[in-house]
Design an enzyme around this catalytic site. Sequence first.
Site, PDB file in Angstrom:
ATOM      1  CE  LYS A  51      -3.721  -2.627   1.946  1.00 37.97           C
ATOM      2  NZ  LYS A  51      -4.422  -3.183   3.072  1.00 37.97           N
ATOM      3  CD  GLN A  95      -3.407  -4.931   6.127  1.00 43.40           C
ATOM      4  OE1 GLN A  95      -3.258  -3.934   5.430  1.00 43.40           O
ATOM      5  NE2 GLN A  95      -4.015  -6.016   5.676  1.00 43.40           N
ATOM      6  CG  ASP A 118     -10.087  -1.252   3.964  1.00 45.03           C
ATOM      7  OD1 ASP A 118      -9.623  -1.475   2.829  1.00 45.03           O
ATOM      8  OD2 ASP A 118      -9.529  -1.600   5.029  1.00 45.03           O
TER       9      ASP A 118
END
Length: 281
Positions: A51, A95, A118
């Site tokens: 990322k 995460q 997300d």
Amino acid sequence: MIISGKELSAQLKAEMAAQVAEFPEKYGRVPHLVVILVGDNPASVSYVTGKAKASELVGIRNTTLRKPETISEAELLDIIRDLNADDTVDGILVQLPLPKHISESKVIETISKEKDVDGFHPLNVAALWQKEECILPCTPKGIIKMLKAAGVEIKGRRAVVIGRSNIVGLPVAKLLLDENATVTIAHSRTENLPELTRQAEILVVAIGRPKFVTGDMVSEGTVVIDVGVNRDPETGKLCGDVDFSAIEPKASVITPVPGGVGPMTICCLMENTIECFLRKR
Ligand code: NAP
């Protein structure tokens, strides 16, 4: 035809980089994504590194906050609340998975809906199902982009999605439905799965079992999207949920693992970060 998520995402990231390059002059700064990594699980470290690399390519500012496995839930939630209040932060991603003492749903609910790159926040999920403006979850969004880039007609096709997780299976099914496919969702209790998958014109597999879908489960000409990321028990190499070598000769279109859905997920994370940045303006 093998759809390379690697190539498509490289092309899309180059387009985003050109767009972001104009932001300092237009808006005074570039988008800022904050990624929080708790602990040092090797897979999570590798995802977070990916990322950061993608952000660098696109020109997005990336801050990775590494926290020890022992961080308390309250401390983590406080960090998220501070980031919510920080105007210089556009996107927040924690995460997953998290250590057992931290509730993932509390963490997801604490991230501001406007910074939820997300697309996991319950309000974003609700907006998706109500066809309202929302942040689309990255993997399902990437899958639809891949299908469109490959010229696959979705409207009117019979789609079967194996898997019903909140992160992949359910939102993929919803996005296919929104594109006017006729969608069936299969899961671990589905009976006669091969009979069902053989009827699919578009088959999306998101189970998490190496080479679960065998050649006899797929008909000639099927479009096959393999979301799974597993280790092949024989070779130890990365593999999908689909037996690629058996199915590739039959499929009209197929995604490889690695290099298929994975790169598109990160690409859509970049796109979501830019969208969150632009929505504030
Ligand atoms: P998950 O939450 O574990 O869900 C797995 C789904 O598969 C469940 O709905 C389960 O059914 C179903 N399932 C399990 N065994 C089955 C069987 N024998 N027959 C039919 N259905 C079965 O997993 P997930 O988070 O959706 O992830 C799925 C895979 O995608 C994993 O390999 C993950 O690593 C990968 N993934 C990849 C990306 C990417 O960017 N490439 C992103 C996210 C996830 P029940 O609901 O009945 O239990």
